[in-house]
Write an enzyme that holds these catalytic residues in place. Structure first.
Site, PDB file in Angstrom:
ATOM      1  N   ASP A 197      -5.466  -5.054  11.112  1.00 16.43           N
ATOM      2  CA  ASP A 197      -6.774  -4.365  11.076  1.00 16.43           C
ATOM      3  C   ASP A 197      -7.944  -5.319  10.846  1.00 16.43           C
ATOM      4  OD1 ASP A 197      -6.034  -4.781   8.430  1.00 16.43           O
ATOM      5  OD2 ASP A 197      -6.508  -2.754   7.759  1.00 16.43           O
TER       6      ASP A 197
ATOM      7  N   LYS B 243       0.786  -1.243   0.000  1.00 14.33           N
ATOM      8  CA  LYS B 243       0.000   0.000   0.000  1.00 14.33           C
ATOM      9  C   LYS B 243       0.819   1.295   0.000  1.00 14.33           C
ATOM     10  CE  LYS B 243      -2.240  -1.636   3.577  1.00 14.33           C
ATOM     11  NZ  LYS B 243      -3.140  -1.732   4.738  1.00 14.33           N
TER      12      LYS B 243
END
Ligand code: ADP
Ligand code: MG
Length: 450
Positions: A191, A156
């Protein structure tokens, strides 16, 4: 659409449509990869044990900090658990610059520690007692304890030096020491695991957490006996597994790669990695759309061969534009026209058939993402025998939340794979930014266990 636009539509449909048979192949392959990941280290889908075994009761009380790194912003959050499944929350967001994302790990950690320090001085109400913090770190980590884990590789857009192979908690804890900030990193939490736990606090039936945001990944409860690679003495009934499913199909065995996907991959900072993520997550969907548009311009099939500096540049087509275009219900697709002409600076008046064609491209690419997401969900729910048991799935992320019809399209795919009843029986619960709360819950559970 006009004549040659009709030809394009047929061609693009062929490129991006996934029929039921293809979906089934993907599910089968996905289940194979899950087994490999549970069996040994180094598999494509890493299936990382999170060391999270229990479930919260909702009766816990206390103040816990959470830190969320890996999305668009760095967030520092304090949760005050009030018992009875209720809590109060205070939150601050901080922008992580590209320089920090690609600099040295110690600088990133210093920045994070400073943000937490600032948060505490701003919001602190009580003593200097050392605070317990759950660190949501949404990158592939080889977890070795609930509060220990080494970074496997960046994703990312992050690429900090001196981080891969190092313990993330040690790096951050060192920064807290350097800055003399009284915080104990009690849990390192992916997450997806956080998203799962946050919803489990409200609905104990929740068995899976999914992120469909900048990136994509998922976590779920797996039974002890199926985690065949588990070599520690610790026994448990089931443990949350952080799948790292964005890496699925590293071998390029089954996903439907188009020339547009290949171009995106080649030009990305991590060529060949995260092929599944590159087909379904927010960081990439707009870029795939852009690749198709630019290619059609080059082939003299769209926008009267006219591109723009903005449109020609990588990453300029935010996935939020895909949502905006799909949401455009005006007669002549005026909103789409404005977006193309004002925001993407296409220097001509776009025709209705151009706008329709671009809306169609957005439909195809977001629908493909929804159907691929459903394949991965189906593989998990099927392999854990939950698919016929009214499963509850917690999902966070703008792609799921905002892309029009995304959930319906996931259900359609589930209906293609199983049947209508199964498709209807799966509950998707939006856990917006839930991972922070989940991380605080896990920090609380880890602290209590000590
Ligand atoms: P994060 O994953 O960073 O926590 P989000 O879940 O908001 O945050 O996901 C951010 C990603 O979603 C970005 O890639 C962004 O382009 C995309 N995005 C933002 N808004 C929308 C929207 N309205 N529709 C679709 N995608 C969006
Ligand atoms: Mg998020």
């Amino acid at each position: 659409m006009e004549g040659d636009k009709h030809e394009i539509a047929i061609e693009l449909f062929r490129d991006f449509h996934l029929d039921a048979e293809k979906l089934q192949l993907i599910v089968n392959q996905f289940m194979e990869e899950m087994k490999k990941g549970l069996d040994h280290e180094g598999a494509t889908v890493a299936m990382i044990p999170s060391y999270v075994t229990g479930r919260p009761t909702g009766k816990e009380v206390g103040k816990y900090l959470a830190l969320d790194l890996g999305g668009t912003n760095l967030r520092v959050i304090e949760f005050e658990l009030l018992g009875n499944s209720e809590f109060k929350v205070q939150q601050e967001k901080y922008v992580v610059s590209d320089a920090l994302k690609t600099g040295d790990m110690s600088e990133l950690c210093d920045f994070i520690a400073e943000c937490v320090g600032e948060f505490i001085s701003k919001h602190s109400t009580d003593s200097e007692e050392r605070r317990q913090l759950g660190f949501t770190f949404s990158f592939p980590v080889n977890q070795t304890a609930v509060d220990r884990g080494t970074l496997m590789h960046w994703t990312k857009g992050f690429s900090c030096a001196n981080a891969v192979g190092q313990d993330v908690v040690v790096a951050l804890q060192d920064a807290f020491h350097r800055k003399d900030i009284p915080v104990q990193v009690a849990a390192l939490v992916n997450d997806t695991v956080g998203t799962l736990m946050a919803n489990a606090y409200k609905n104990p039936k929740t068995s899976m957490g999914i992120i469909l945001g900048t990136g994509t990944n998922a976590a779920y409860y797996e039974k002890y006996e199926n985690i065949t690679k588990w070599k520690h003495d610790e026994l448990f009934e089931d443990m949350v597994i952080n799948m790292e499913w964005g890496a699925f199909d590293f071998e390029h065995a089954v996903l439907p790669y188009t020339a547009y996907d290949n171009k995106l991959d080649r030009e990305s900072i991590n060529p060949h990695y995260q092929p599944f993520e590159k087909m379904i997550s927010g960081m990439y969907l707009g870029e795939i759309v852009r690749n198709v548009i630019v290619s059609l311009i080059d082939r003299e099939l769209l926008l009267s061969r006219t591109s723009s500096t903005v449109l020609n540049k990588q990453w300029t087509f935010d996935t939020a534009y895909v949502s905006a275009i799909l949401d455009d219900t005006t007669d002549n697709l005026q909103k789409t026209g404005n977006l193309l002409e004002k925001i993407l600076e296409v220097p001509i008046e776009t025709s209705l058939s151009d706008r329709q064609c671009i809306q169609f491209i957005c439909q195809l690419i977001s629908r493909r993402a929804a159907r691929l997401s459903a394949c991965a969900i189906a593989a998990v729910l099927n392999s854990t025998n939950q698919i016929k048991n009214n499963p509850v799935v917690s999902i966070d992320g703008s792609v799921f939340e905002h892309l029009p019809h995304f959930e319906d399209q996931m259900r359609e795919a589930l209906a293609d794979l199983f049947d209508d009843d199964v498709a209807k029986s799966v509950t998707f619960e939006l856990a917006r930014d839930g991972s922070g709360f989940g991380a605080a819950i896990i920090a609380m559970m880890a602290h209590k266990k000590q």
